[in-house]
Enzyme design. Structure first.
Site, PDB file in Angstrom:
ATOM      1  N   GLU A  89       2.070 -55.283  11.314  1.00  0.00           N
ATOM      2  CA  GLU A  89       3.004 -55.754  12.271  1.00  0.00           C
ATOM      3  C   GLU A  89       2.166 -55.228  13.572  1.00  0.00           C
ATOM      4  OE1 GLU A  89       7.618 -54.731  13.864  1.00  0.00           O
ATOM      5  OE2 GLU A  89       6.400 -53.505  12.798  1.00  0.00           O
ATOM      6  N   LYS A 141      10.314 -61.932  13.770  1.00  0.00           N
ATOM      7  CA  LYS A 141      10.850 -60.805  12.898  1.00  0.00           C
ATOM      8  C   LYS A 141      12.408 -60.850  13.383  1.00  0.00           C
ATOM      9  CE  LYS A 141      11.112 -55.761  13.055  1.00  0.00           C
ATOM     10  NZ  LYS A 141      10.436 -54.555  13.831  1.00  0.00           N
ATOM     11  N   CYS A 149       8.385 -54.909   8.600  1.00  0.00           N
ATOM     12  CA  CYS A 149       8.746 -53.484   9.138  1.00  0.00           C
ATOM     13  C   CYS A 149      10.385 -53.283   8.772  1.00  0.00           C
ATOM     14  CB  CYS A 149       8.358 -53.279  10.427  1.00  0.00           C
ATOM     15  SG  CYS A 149       8.337 -51.453  11.001  1.00  0.00           S
TER      16      CYS A 149
END
Length: 277
Positions: free
Chosen positions: A52, A120, A156
């Site tokens: 990321e 995300k 994440c």
């Protein structure tokens, strides 16, 4: 140099995946050089997975580094993918309409074409951090057709939400890719290693989890990020590699046929109580 295009997982039955646990610093140009160098170092890998936010580390003014996916940063990664015949998953930042950015993972085919991207969903407003101040959330799960297979992307903090992984598997993901810039802190490394393994076990699927190498210096703002410990985990939850705490690139073979074998004697997905849950 002549482009090298290899058949993907659907044609050969095996897949070579490069876990690219690179350092990510404050200079996007230096980070791009690391990415391009890692793609070259991955050699004959079918897919190279990066962390990321590989474009620039958190703590910087993200809006200054953000580019559309047709900008120079991703264009350079596309050229490297095409040159080496390796598909790529890499974390970047896109401008968002409200002045913030999107935390995006872009999938690039070995031809250099963009296969798609994922923004995300779950922002890291925890442990004293406030990602949502600078990052706008995405609005949909994404399964990419990439490198001859179907890859569900989890970024994440997303890994703390098992319903996302299950939705991706329900949508046909054969592999879960988890790029991260996991923040350092008390129990954080234990959380990372436990959660990525849990997503493999509960979904009886392959997981490719790639964190960035730990920060050697404190970022301009916020806590240091990256714990390393990038991992390839099979559908039984066996950790086939763990890259430890230093910058490292490792190419591993992934056997997709194992998923079907595991699900024959561990059919937990088919035992779900959809009538009540």
């Amino acid at each position: 140099m002549t482009s090298v295009i290899r058949p993907g997982i659907g044609q050969t039955g095996a897949m070579r995946v490069a876990l690219c646990q690179i350092e990510v610093g404050d200079d996007p140009k230096e980070n791009l050089d690391r990415i391009v160098g890692a793609i070259a170092e991955a050699g004959d890998a079918d897919l190279a997975v990066f962390p990321e936010a590989s474009q620039v580390r958190f703590g910087n003014v993200l809006a200054e580094a953000a580019e559309p996916l047709d900008g120079p940063f991703v264009t350079a990664v596309r050229a490297a993918a095409r040159e080496h015949g390796t598909a790529v998953l890499v974390g970047v930042f896109e401008p968002a309409p409200d002045g913030r950015v999107y935390n995006t993972v872009v999938g690039i085919e070995a031809t250099g074409e963009i296969a798609g991207s994922y923004r995300k969903l779950h922002l890291f407003d925890a442990f004293g951090d406030h990602e949502s101040q600078h990052v706008a959330a995405g609005d949909r799960p994404v399964v990419l057709d990439l490198a001859g297979t179907r890859i569900g992307v989890i970024t994440c903090y997303d890994v703390r939400f098992p319903e996302l992984a299950r939705e991706l598997v329900d949508r046909g993901a054969e592999i879960l890719a988890i790029p991260a810039a996991w923040a350092q802190g008390v129990f954080k490394e234990e959380h990372w290693t436990t959660l990525v393994r849990a997503r493999a076990i509960e979904n009886t699927t392959w997981v490719v989890a790639v964190d960035k190498a730990p920060d050697r210096t404190r970022p301009p703002k916020g806590a240091p990020g990256g714990v390393g410990r990038s991992r390839l985990i099979d559908p039984m939850g066996v950790v086939l590699t763990d890259l430890g705490p230093h910058a490292r690139i490792q190419v591993m073979e992934l056997d997709p046929a194992l998923t079907e074998k595991v699900r024959e004697f561990l059919p937990s997905l088919s035992h779900r109580r959809r009538d009540v849950l």
